[in-house]
Design an enzyme around this catalytic site. Sequence first.
Site, PDB file in Angstrom:
ATOM      1  N   ASP A   1       3.659  -3.273   0.723  1.00 31.87           N
ATOM      2  CA  ASP A   1       3.087  -2.585  -0.365  1.00 31.87           C
ATOM      3  C   ASP A   1       3.338  -1.182  -0.592  1.00 31.87           C
ATOM      4  O   ASP A   1       4.348  -0.653   0.184  1.00 31.87           O
ATOM      5  CB  ASP A   1       1.439  -2.946  -0.473  1.00 31.87           C
ATOM      6  CG  ASP A   1       1.151  -3.123  -2.036  1.00 31.87           C
ATOM      7  OD1 ASP A   1       1.259  -2.332  -2.798  1.00 31.87           O
ATOM      8  OD2 ASP A   1       0.576  -4.218  -2.279  1.00 31.87           O
TER       9      ASP A   1
ATOM     10  N   HIS B   1       6.577  -0.575  -1.391  1.00 33.00           N
ATOM     11  CA  HIS B   1       6.635  -0.338  -3.029  1.00 33.00           C
ATOM     12  C   HIS B   1       6.677   1.245  -3.582  1.00 33.00           C
ATOM     13  O   HIS B   1       6.401   1.368  -4.338  1.00 33.00           O
ATOM     14  CB  HIS B   1       5.265  -1.035  -3.575  1.00 33.00           C
ATOM     15  CG  HIS B   1       5.417  -2.490  -3.392  1.00 33.00           C
ATOM     16  ND1 HIS B   1       4.190  -3.139  -3.974  1.00 33.00           N
ATOM     17  CD2 HIS B   1       6.319  -3.211  -2.952  1.00 33.00           C
ATOM     18  CE1 HIS B   1       4.590  -4.452  -3.607  1.00 33.00           C
ATOM     19  NE2 HIS B   1       5.662  -4.659  -3.065  1.00 33.00           N
TER      20      HIS B   1
END
Length: 404
Positions: free
Chosen positions: A231, A254
């Site tokens: 993430d 991310h």
Amino acid sequence: MALSMMSFKKTKIIEARFSDFNNFSRRSLAASVKTVDVLSFGAKGDGSTDDSKAFGNAWKEACSSSQDVNFVVPKSKTYLLKPLRFTGPCKSHITMEINGAILASDNRADYSKDNRHWLIFDRVDNLVVEGGGTINGNGNIWWQNSCKINKSKPCKSAPTALTFYKCTSLVVKNLKIQNAQQIHLSFEKCTNVQASNLVVNAPEKSPNTDGIHVTGTQNIQISSCIIGTGDDCISIVSGSKKVQATDITCGPGHGISIGSLGSGNSEEYVSDVVVNRAKLSGTTNGVRIKTWQGGSGSASNIKFQNIEMKNVKNPIIVDQNYCDQDGPCKQQASAVQVKNVVYQNIKGTSASKVAIDFDCSKSHPCQGIVLQNVNFVGADGAKSKAVCNNVNLQNSGTVIPQCP
């Protein structure tokens, strides 16, 4: 000659006395610091015996001491821990030296009382956590049962591996944090924080495993960290102010994100953020601001500078229509205001055609956005493009691509 010899003798006497004073000072300093070793409280460190009670009792001893404390977790051992709360306030300054490895229990029943935290430092001031050791969230069992991995599973929260809650004058450095159940390291409502020389990693497909999460925290410096997870490498959310992230290596993951903000029609604020000198490789996003429709508040006074990206899908993105749910998000009039954001000296390759994407709100357009010396090409050398909706934008220096 006699005078010179006398001066020489006086000098030697002064040096000897100064040396004695230094030795006394060192002895006094050493005597004023108490060592609390978890092995002395019954920890086994064999990787299979539950050492939670030993750590808890050692912490009680450290926190109640009127002397400064070195809380020692010896090296060459692995300590298995169930969820554990290190509670303050404490009487003195504590340095926790994590030299060995700390491993989370993978029995999900152990987290029945609190499924949001594994290790948490609660209202501890003047704390240093360091040592070069490893904190391992042992998260595979949680990832397997995540609805993001297995759609047949219910969507439930998983523990954050390491949380600092309402701590002030905090230093976290020289640690490896890996395989978190969910978020790796979270600073919640803290003040005056230094986080440096951290290595944070988890598999690219591990769900919601943010590297460093900052929420409600003011005056935090994150520096010289290497982060690769499933993430955000760094996520900065509501209530955070005066956040500096410097010399960050990110990927996979991310990217570096502000938000999401405004979910559930909430009012949320983030301001005074500087990301300086970062390298991102193979990430889903580069530098991102994401807000939900229907929210209010602002993300303001933000600067991203001196950043290199390689094969990043969305290098520069502002998404005021963020929607992380199964069904579509309905159109709403209110929005979190995005304003005064500078992108300076940013370059690299985009894994998608769109290198710059400003998807701003019709009702609350992005204001005061500046692109200065920004240059992106496609990963294959092709031209990249910019998509700019509802944005007040100024270009300075070389900007490639530019909004049509």
